[in-house]
Scaffold this active site. Sequence first.
Site, PDB file in Angstrom:
ATOM      1  N   LYS A  52      20.751-107.116  -2.470  1.00 29.93           N
ATOM      2  CA  LYS A  52      19.430-106.779  -3.013  1.00 29.93           C
ATOM      3  C   LYS A  52      18.767-108.039  -3.568  1.00 29.93           C
ATOM      4  O   LYS A  52      17.591-108.308  -3.319  1.00 29.93           O
ATOM      5  CB  LYS A  52      19.557-105.707  -4.103  1.00 29.93           C
ATOM      6  CG  LYS A  52      19.832-104.320  -3.542  1.00 29.93           C
ATOM      7  CD  LYS A  52      20.241-103.306  -4.601  1.00 29.93           C
ATOM      8  CE  LYS A  52      20.637-101.986  -3.924  1.00 29.93           C
ATOM      9  NZ  LYS A  52      21.229-100.997  -4.827  1.00 29.93           N
ATOM     10  N   GLN A  96      22.749 -99.977 -10.841  1.00 28.60           N
ATOM     11  CA  GLN A  96      23.593 -99.673  -9.680  1.00 28.60           C
ATOM     12  C   GLN A  96      24.586 -98.556 -10.017  1.00 28.60           C
ATOM     13  O   GLN A  96      25.257 -98.598 -11.044  1.00 28.60           O
ATOM     14  CB  GLN A  96      24.339-100.954  -9.255  1.00 28.60           C
ATOM     15  CG  GLN A  96      25.156-100.833  -7.987  1.00 28.60           C
ATOM     16  CD  GLN A  96      24.314-100.624  -6.731  1.00 28.60           C
ATOM     17  OE1 GLN A  96      23.148-100.985  -6.678  1.00 28.60           O
ATOM     18  NE2 GLN A  96      24.899-100.037  -5.723  1.00 28.60           N
ATOM     19  N   ASP A 119      14.065 -97.067  -7.680  1.00 31.45           N
ATOM     20  CA  ASP A 119      15.035 -96.236  -6.956  1.00 31.45           C
ATOM     21  C   ASP A 119      14.464 -94.842  -6.647  1.00 31.45           C
ATOM     22  O   ASP A 119      14.986 -94.132  -5.786  1.00 31.45           O
ATOM     23  CB  ASP A 119      16.278 -96.014  -7.843  1.00 31.45           C
ATOM     24  CG  ASP A 119      17.493 -96.823  -7.414  1.00 31.45           C
ATOM     25  OD1 ASP A 119      17.600 -97.147  -6.220  1.00 31.45           O
ATOM     26  OD2 ASP A 119      18.336 -97.099  -8.282  1.00 31.45           O
TER      27      ASP A 119
HETATM   28  N1  GUN Z   1      24.586 -97.033  -5.283  1.00 31.96           N
HETATM   29  C1  GUN Z   1      24.603 -96.883  -3.926  1.00 31.96           C
HETATM   30  N2  GUN Z   1      23.332 -96.825  -3.454  1.00 31.96           N
HETATM   31  C2  GUN Z   1      22.516 -96.947  -4.536  1.00 31.96           C
HETATM   32  C3  GUN Z   1      21.095 -96.974  -4.689  1.00 31.96           C
HETATM   33  O1  GUN Z   1      20.319 -96.850  -3.747  1.00 31.96           O
HETATM   34  N3  GUN Z   1      20.647 -97.131  -5.949  1.00 31.96           N
HETATM   35  C4  GUN Z   1      21.479 -97.249  -7.015  1.00 31.96           C
HETATM   36  N4  GUN Z   1      20.938 -97.384  -8.218  1.00 31.96           N
HETATM   37  N5  GUN Z   1      22.798 -97.218  -6.908  1.00 31.96           N
HETATM   38  C5  GUN Z   1      23.307 -97.077  -5.676  1.00 31.96           C
END
Ligand code: GUN
Length: 296
Positions: A52, A96, A119
Amino acid sequence: MLIIDGKKVSIDLKSELKVRVDEHRAATGKVPGLTVIIVGEDPASQVYVRNKAKSCKETGMHSSVIEMEASTSEEALLSKIRELNDDPDVHGILVQQPLPKQIDEFAVTLAIDPAKDVDGFHPENLGRLVMGHLDKCFVSCTPYGILELLGRYNIETKGRHCVVVGRSNIVGKPMANLMLQKLDATNCTVTICHSATKDIPSYTRQADILIAAIGKAGFITADMVKPGAVVIDVGINRIDDPSTKSGSRLVGDVDYDGVSALASAMTPVPGGVGPMTIAMLLKNTLQSFERANNLQ
Ligand code: GUN
């Protein structure tokens, strides 16, 4: 069969986003900023977070990663989130998941300012999506990426039957609600199947558009698919494969070889939905920046 190339679309989209970021930098001296919080040392999460941050930098956005110890208390995390909510240089906040067990994930979701919830997990954003106000919310990145793929490939959706297998808050529920909307890339009749559904194949065989988000390798087999269907595979499952160097490989929720013989279009794994998820996170972060600065 048409291969829906998410890898290529994500590269195109990121270069489009970079153009806009560069224009904003030139005009305002400011760029969008994403802050990712990771709590603990889950190896898969570390890879996601690194990717990311890397993609953010590629598009000229600012990114920072806050690492917190696995023993972090819920209050300490919430306090950090409040600090970021108040920071005008932070346009996107992402915590996350999964989080250590002493922390309530829903409390964390509620603490993030909905205007920075890139998100799209906050009930304010999910509620606005359900009510069809897509221009005034953040859409969860994986369903949003699928919508983008359907649109860019001009897949006919209006009046067709979309079957979503999976009911998670992150994918299945927002996906089904998106497909239900009165939009160019949606306007479907929608069915949701899940782990308690009796006779899942009887539903999936009716799908013109089948979206598999179950988390089980190769769950959707050829006998469950109508010839000519469009098949979107959200799964990312690692399975043992002694013939590869690493001893394992990634596969989707769809049996690719069997289903690709009768589908009209399909997303591969890897290189389908996965790369779109990060690209849409960046799109959401740019959108947050534009809203905050009245640049729309
Ligand atoms: N863990 C796995 N995929 C995601 C996501 O898209 N967002 C977040 N915050 N955690 C994740």
